[in-house]
Motif scaffolding. Structure first.
Motif, PDB file in Angstrom:
ATOM      1  N   ILE A   1       0.854  -1.194   0.000  1.00  0.00           N
ATOM      2  CA  ILE A   1       0.000   0.000   0.000  1.00  0.00           C
ATOM      3  C   ILE A   1       0.887   1.240   0.000  1.00  0.00           C
ATOM      4  O   ILE A   1       1.744   1.401   0.863  1.00  0.00           O
ATOM      5  N   ILE A   2       0.692   2.082  -0.987  1.00  0.00           N
ATOM      6  CA  ILE A   2       1.501   3.302  -1.075  1.00  0.00           C
ATOM      7  C   ILE A   2       0.601   4.532  -1.065  1.00  0.00           C
ATOM      8  O   ILE A   2      -0.566   4.477  -1.479  1.00  0.00           O
ATOM      9  N   LEU A   3       1.148   5.645  -0.585  1.00  0.00           N
ATOM     10  CA  LEU A   3       0.458   6.928  -0.605  1.00  0.00           C
ATOM     11  C   LEU A   3       1.177   7.851  -1.574  1.00  0.00           C
ATOM     12  O   LEU A   3       2.410   7.863  -1.624  1.00  0.00           O
ATOM     13  N   ARG A   4       0.422   8.600  -2.348  1.00  0.00           N
ATOM     14  CA  ARG A   4       1.024   9.549  -3.284  1.00  0.00           C
ATOM     15  C   ARG A   4       0.087  10.723  -3.486  1.00  0.00           C
ATOM     16  O   ARG A   4      -1.103  10.678  -3.159  1.00  0.00           O
ATOM     17  N   GLN A   5       0.630  11.799  -4.070  1.00  0.00           N
ATOM     18  CA  GLN A   5      -0.172  12.969  -4.406  1.00  0.00           C
ATOM     19  C   GLN A   5      -0.937  12.728  -5.702  1.00  0.00           C
ATOM     20  O   GLN A   5      -0.512  11.950  -6.559  1.00  0.00           O
ATOM     21  N   ILE A   6      -2.063  13.405  -5.838  1.00  0.00           N
ATOM     22  CA  ILE A   6      -2.839  13.319  -7.064  1.00  0.00           C
ATOM     23  C   ILE A   6      -2.032  13.922  -8.217  1.00  0.00           C
ATOM     24  O   ILE A   6      -1.243  14.849  -8.036  1.00  0.00           O
ATOM     25  N   ASN A   7      -2.217  13.369  -9.395  1.00  0.00           N
ATOM     26  CA  ASN A   7      -1.537  13.859 -10.591  1.00  0.00           C
ATOM     27  C   ASN A   7      -2.493  14.771 -11.364  1.00  0.00           C
ATOM     28  O   ASN A   7      -3.390  14.310 -12.065  1.00  0.00           O
ATOM     29  N   LEU A   8      -2.309  16.082 -11.239  1.00  0.00           N
ATOM     30  CA  LEU A   8      -3.210  17.025 -11.904  1.00  0.00           C
ATOM     31  C   LEU A   8      -3.110  16.964 -13.415  1.00  0.00           C
ATOM     32  O   LEU A   8      -4.048  17.323 -14.129  1.00  0.00           O
TER      33      LEU A   8
ATOM     34  N   VAL B   1      -3.735  10.103  -2.312  1.00  0.00           N
ATOM     35  CA  VAL B   1      -4.448   8.858  -2.569  1.00  0.00           C
ATOM     36  C   VAL B   1      -3.630   7.679  -2.046  1.00  0.00           C
ATOM     37  O   VAL B   1      -2.405   7.732  -1.956  1.00  0.00           O
ATOM     38  N   ALA B   2      -4.347   6.624  -1.681  1.00  0.00           N
ATOM     39  CA  ALA B   2      -3.720   5.369  -1.256  1.00  0.00           C
ATOM     40  C   ALA B   2      -4.013   4.318  -2.317  1.00  0.00           C
ATOM     41  O   ALA B   2      -5.159   4.178  -2.771  1.00  0.00           O
TER      42      ALA B   2
END
Length: 373
Positions: free
Chosen positions: A199-206, A256-257
């Motif tokens: 499970i990874i967390l990242r920023q949304i890709n605009l 997002v996860a």
């Protein structure tokens, strides 16, 4: 003599939108809604809500002076999804006069009853995806973006009109002074543990906003399906909301996860544009309001985490706390001094615990009321 007038014209709708500006004149905590946004929301020809549901606006007059307003709302999708047959009231504003309030509620009740409703719930300002609840605790400061504000006497008017408490909603505040930095730091280790489970967390890709929004919509409509009064957004409603939010979304605050490239959770924070709107007279962007909005954004010192959801199978793993923690960690170097997490159901112990883990303060309470009709 009190007269209740149904709103039927564009001119009447403008008076409906403008009434709170006069009612709250001089209140330092009142934030005027942007006229263009309210007019869009209440216009049957513009907002996707009206493709499946309906509402009727009412104005209360004392002589030739407006003294109150209310909307009767009949949300067909809400009733079908939750297997109920109820109406809602919203956009309630009123002078401190029980007779005026009673006649407003009577008009809304009769309208939703004609639609077939046997119960009425509110205040809900269109849907539970919009501004919801009556402020009952925490009147000492302005509301955050997309949160309601009202005079303390409103609760008495509602109770005297025969309504009862249905449920309370919570708003929490995290700031530099009360944030538990140790807890936020420990979230790094929790993220590492989640990573070992894929499970990874990242920023949304605009740059890929359309696809990202589609993934978020699927999680949103599943993660909230057991929340009181929730109804999934239609494709049109979600697209409408996403278009509005894209203008103010900062990727640092939309996390997002994922597991195996599938979205399993997300959190969305937005800059608290109420810091600017409070200075825009009567919610009008022209001639000067637009410049306040454009040039004031970089000076915003607070944000609101307005959406957070994790799919049922992945709850109790600490993902919720990590999503909150990541946003808080990103906010501090950006000059953000405080963040509101709202709203949570009073009995949503899992989510409330996740917020309390970062030492957030429960500082505002909102309430929904109901009445059999």
């Amino acid at each position: 003599m009190i007269t209740i007038v149904p709103v039927e014209t564009k001119k009447q709708r403008a008076k409906f939108i403008d009434f709170p500006h006069d009612l709250y004149e001089g209140d330092p905590n009142y934030v005027p809604e942007l006229f263009v946004a309210q007019d869009d929301m209440l216009n049957p020809n513009k907002h996707p809500f009206f493709k499946h549901s309906s509402l009727q606006l009412f104005l209360a007059y004392q002589g030739d002076k407006i003294v109150g307003r209310i909307a009767g709302i009949y949300n067909t999708n809400h009733n079908a999804f939750n297997n109920v047959n109820e109406g809602q009231f919203g956009f309630f504003d009123c002078i401190n006069d029980q007779e005026v309030a009673d006649k407003l509620f009577q008009a809304a009740e009769e309208w939703v009853k004609q639609k077939g409703a046997n119960n009425i719930v509110g205040p809900i300002n269109l849907t539970t995806n919009d501004s919801t609840g009556l402020l009952v605790e925490g009147f000492d400061r302005p509301p955050m973006a997309m949160m309601p504000y009202n005079f303390p006497y409103y609760q008495d008017l509602i109770l005297q009109a025969g309504f009862e408490k249905k449920v309370d909603l919570r708003a929490y505040l995290v700031n530099k002074e009360n944030s538990n930095k140790r807890s936020v730091m420990l979230l790094d280790k929790l993220e590492e543990r989640l990573g070992r489970s894929g499970i990874i967390l990242r920023q949304i890709n605009l740059k890929d906003f359309a696809n990202e929004a589609e993934k978020i919509k699927k999680v949103y409509n599943k993660a909230w399906d057991k929340n009181l009064g929730f109804v999934p957004m239609t494709d049109d409603e979600f697209a409408h909301t996403a278009k509005d939010l894209k203008m103010i979304v900062d990727p640092k605050y939309c996390i997002v996860a994922e597991k195996d490239n599938e979205l399993i959770g997300f959190a969305l924070g937005i800059p608290n544009i109420n810091e600017i709107q409070i200075k825009i007279k009567r919610g009008r962007l022209f001639p000067t309001g637009i410049f306040k909005l454009l040039f004031g954004r970089k000076k915003i010192k607070s944000l609101r985490v307005l959406m957070l959801g994790v799919l049922d199978n992945y709850r109790k793993l600490g993902i919720e706390a990590c999503l909150y923690g990541r946003i808080i960690k990103n906010a501090i170097p950006s000059g953000i001094e405080e963040a509101e997490c709202s709203w949570m159901l009073d009995h949503n112990y899992l989510m409330n615990h996740a917020i309390e883990q970062i030492n957030a303060e429960f500082y505002k309470r909102y309430r929904l009321f109901e009445k059999a009709i």
